[in-house]
Design an enzyme around this catalytic site. Structure first.
Site, PDB file in Angstrom:
ATOM      1  CG  HIS A   1       3.103   2.187   2.317  1.00  0.00           C
ATOM      2  ND1 HIS A   1       1.729   2.432   2.924  1.00  0.00           N
ATOM      3  CD2 HIS A   1       3.740   3.343   2.804  1.00  0.00           C
ATOM      4  CE1 HIS A   1       1.883   3.591   3.396  1.00  0.00           C
ATOM      5  NE2 HIS A   1       2.983   4.261   3.371  1.00  0.00           N
TER       6      HIS A   1
ATOM      7  CG  ASN B   1      -2.703   1.699  -0.953  1.00  0.00           C
ATOM      8  OD1 ASN B   1      -2.321   1.808   0.185  1.00  0.00           O
ATOM      9  ND2 ASN B   1      -2.434   1.578  -2.236  1.00  0.00           N
TER      10      ASN B   1
ATOM     11  N   GLY C   1       0.677  -1.191   0.090  1.00  0.00           N
ATOM     12  CA  GLY C   1      -0.085  -0.211   0.021  1.00  0.00           C
ATOM     13  C   GLY C   1       0.749   1.342   0.191  1.00  0.00           C
ATOM     14  CB  SER C   2       1.601   3.867  -1.641  1.00  0.00           C
ATOM     15  OG  SER C   2       2.212   2.653  -2.160  1.00  0.00           O
ATOM     16  CG  ASN C   3      -0.120   6.847   3.082  1.00  0.00           C
ATOM     17  OD1 ASN C   3      -1.107   6.185   3.103  1.00  0.00           O
ATOM     18  ND2 ASN C   3       0.790   6.749   4.105  1.00  0.00           N
TER      19      ASN C   3
END
Length: 761
Positions: free
Chosen positions: A251, A470, A228-230
């Protein structure tokens, strides 16, 4: 003890490099980041290949081998299953196909990049220490292999694992409960488009899933007895500077070396800086070109369909629409370090290759994926991105991208901001998103492609802020089926709340958001524990500690460690009571790298607890489950950072433990639910296993104020001073300047290398 320094390249002075048309300057800053200046794109791509290989040659080689099913030649039997999967999916075949179909400009970029890699291999530069350990030599690079490297890094990332998980769980929990085995929804999903809107998830009915359920139960019948990521962007009216601020952090699992490397490349056609992928030219994910900046998060689009196929006795044929069609069969030989080669049989239908189950028993699962099914044109986008002058032009440049799905968030110097789902998506029934579907009926086929123009996008939304983490992109009433499984909305909500409170008004201010470690589950847990009849002894001490906890997953917090211990214990109770713990090793869960029930249930738990849904607890209430979990988790506490400290493991460490290949790591805060998403695998313990590979903040238009950091360093060569020098700052959630102005780079350069055209040997 190996002399690591003897295997490092020279990064200063002049070096003759056959293949260049004109000299190229490579200046390295205090972090070792290469700033490459060439006269033409022709030489820029060559130089990037050369410099990538200076810093990351072994990583590039191993990634290429993982993509094409040859990693076991280096790593031994532990890599065999992954190699077998890559062979079954035909990654090499698909990558060669895409290279042949690419635009002339794209093939020229790939070929020049490969020529630069080969120039480094042919030079007197010392080879990375890994080759000495393995007694091996690097093979020459070919243009199509960059496509294979990029394909491998996003391969099977997303929905396929949730479908396999639910397929394996169905015979255990039953049709009525299998729909609950998905990511926590946080009560309601916070949508990316429109920003600030919430929506309830669509839940398939039993009638809609009946064909899939029947097919899976039929497939399971012979065995019934037995990852995941921001990012966010503020428009000019929302920032403190009157310029957009674009920030975020990708991420992924911590792999050594990092899948990203910091680079700056300039020539007469472009001047861009960002995160490159070693083995790949240009900037697929994170960069700016002086006019527009872009970054991505995984959009969780459903790129994968699993089909339950019916085969005849010898698996020579499969059933489709009342006919028996011939399967496609081939054998592949996989070399394995330390043992004899192994052979695998690859069986394909028109849907794709068999990835789980045994066709000889009459049924098995095939995979049809956007990532390999048809010709992909993602690499044609890369040169176009570098020339884009605005958000609109950037998005048009992505037409044809399909290797992996992204929320592509961007901002330009005119003050525009935007978000686009960058993906190639098939049209097919929404029910395909839940479980493997029957392959023989013809009712779940792909029906063409969703037009590029119909993919979700927003430019300059009224609120002036876009956040992606995400979470769900659009509500499930969208005209096209896009997504079933996505991450919970917690990180997106928290980022939005911090922005509303004044965070991230500047690039430097983005660090406040990057560093946030407030757990979204503290209030839920406190409410449940407060209502629980008081336990005795050590369990009471843990309960009291958590009732007084502020929810911050700080490295110095004992309560944070107690929370994770309790949640792991509660997840284990759920796994045991539901019967799902016994699924470990089930064939559908054995597709490499494998699916662990405890890890899947970790993400399901909060919704079940919030809804007081005890249907999977075999007669227990959640109060009973919590009491048992408190008993199991009670005892002496540790500081969370110590319990959560990762080990950054080089892929050869297990084979050569005394070689000193692993970079340093420090205690870390956060967990998988916090904005500073430093996550763990609950089945494996509390050590951090994934997190932000990099952090960045672009000050759009005043580029020298931009910031970044990676989790170990620029170099992938053990022993380099830049192998792990960024880890202390990264661990403290600090970033360093992202230098863009060439005059400033020249003043601050710590090393300068001139690559000069040389005569071929």
């Amino acid at each position: 003890m190996i002399d690591l320094a003897a295997h490092l390249p020279e990064l200063d002075g002049r070096l003759e490099v056959p293949g260049l048309a004109a000299p190229v300057t490579v200046q390295r800053d205090a972090q070792g980041v290469p700033h490459i200046r060439a006269a033409s794109a022709h030489d820029a791509w060559f130089a990037l290949g050369f410099v990538h290989a200076q810093d990351r040659l072994f990583q590039m080689d191993l990634t290429r081998r993982r993509a094409t099913g040859r990693a076991a030649e280096f790593l031994g039997a532990t890599a065999f299953e992954q190699d077998a999967l890559s062979r079954r999916l035909g990654v090499e075949r698909a990558s060669r196909r895409d290279y042949d179909a690419a635009a002339p400009e794209t093939r020229a970029m790939l070929d020049r990049y490969a020529a630069g890699v080969n120039a480094l291999i042919d030079s007197a530069t010392p080879r990375p220490v890994e080759y000495a350990l393995l007694d091996a030599v690097p093979e020459r690079w070919e243009g199509w292999q960059s496509i294979a490297v990029m394909r491998r890094l996003g391969l099977l990332m997303g929905s396929v694992w949730f479908k396999l998980w639910r397929a394996a769980a169905l015979p255990v929990v039953g049709a009525e409960q299998v729909g609950k085995l998905r990511y926590d929804d946080g009560g309601l999903d916070a949508l990316i488009i429109p920003p600030g809107v919430e929506a309830k998830r669509w839940e398939a009915t039993l009638a809609e899933l009946a064909p899939s359920i029947a097919a899976l139960l039929e497939a399971a019948a012979p065995d019934a007895a037995g990852g995941g990521s921001n990012n966010w962007v503020l428009g000019p009216r929302r920032s403190d500077t009157g310029r957009p601020v674009l920030a975020g952090d990708p991420h992924r699992v911590f792999e050594i070396p990092n899948m990203y490397a910091q680079h700056h490349i300039a020539c007469d056609a472009f001047d861009a800086i960002g995160l490159t992928v070693p083995g790949v030219p240009a900037f697929p994910h994170f960069a700016h070109n002086g006019k527009v900046a872009w970054c991505v998060t995984h959009a969780f689009m459903d790129l994968f369909d699993l089909f339950v196929e019916r085969f005849d006795a010898g698996a020579a044929h499969y059933r489709f629409r009342g006919e028996w069609r011939p399967t496609t069969r081939r054998e592949e030989e996989i070399a394995v370090r330390g043992e004899a080669p192994r052979r695998i049989a690859v069986i394909e239908t028109h849907h794709g290759a068999v990835i789980a189950g045994d066709p000889a028993r009459g049924t098995a699962l095939t995979l049809r994926t956007v990532q390999t099914a048809e010709t992909d044109f993602s690499f044609d986008c890369l040169p176009r991105l570098l020339r884009a002058g605005s958000v609109e032009e950037l998005y048009e440049a992505t037409r044809g991208w399909g290797l992996i799905d992204h929320n592509l968030v961007a901002a330009d110097t005119a003050g525009h901001i935007g978000q686009l789902v960058r993906a190639t998506m098939p049209r097919r029934p929404r029910a395909n998103g839940w479980l493997p579907v029957p392959g023989w009926t013809g009712e779940h086929e792909w029906e063409g492609w969703i037009p590029f123009e119909a993919m979700p996008r927003v430019i300059d939304p009224p609120g002036g802020v876009i956040v992606t983490a995400n979470n769900r992109v659009v509500a499930d009433d969208h005209p096209d089926y896009l997504c079933t499984d996505c991450h919970p909305p917690y990180r997106a909500r928290r980022i939005a709340a911090l922005i509303e409170a004044g965070a991230s008004g500047t690039a430097a201010g983005a660090a406040v958001i990057h560093a946030d470690v407030l757990s979204p589950h503290a209030a839920l847990l406190r409410a449940r524990l407060a209502a629980l009849p008081g336990p005795a002894g050590p369990a009471a001490a843990l309960r009291d500690m958590l009732l007084g906890w502020d929810g911050q997953m700080e490295a110095g917090s004992e309560a944070a460690e107690g929370y994770v211990a309790l949640r792991r214990a509660l997840t284990a109770v759920l796994a045991e009571r539901s019967g799902l713990a016994a699924l470990a090793g089930q064939p559908y869960l054995s597709v490499a790298p494998g699916i662990v029930p405890l890890n899947q249930l970790w993400w399901c738990l909060p919704t079940l607890l919030r809804n007081d849904d005890a249907a999977l607890l075999a007669g227990w209430s959640w109060d009973q489950a919590l009491a048992e979990a408190l008993r199991r988790a009670a005892g002496p506490r540790r500081l969370w950072g110590s319990a959560h400290q990762p080990r950054f493991s080089h892929p050869l460490s297990a084979l050569f433990p005394e070689a000193g290949l692993d970079p340093a790591a420090l205690p870390l805060p956060g967990d998988g639910d916090t904005v500073q998403a430093i996550g763990l695998l609950p089945s494996a313990g509390t050590a951090a296993t994934y997190g932000a590979l990099a952090r960045y903040a672009f000050d759009v238009g005043d580029w020298d104020n931009s910031l970044w950091a990676v989790f170990h360093g620029v170099s992938g060569r053990p022993g380099s001073p830049h192998y792990a020098d960024q880890n202390p700052a990264w661990s403290a959630c600090r970033m360093a300047p992202m230098r863009y102005s060439w005059a400033l780079i020249a003043r601050e350069a710590t090393a300068t290398q001139i690559l000069e055209p040389g005569e071929p040997a």
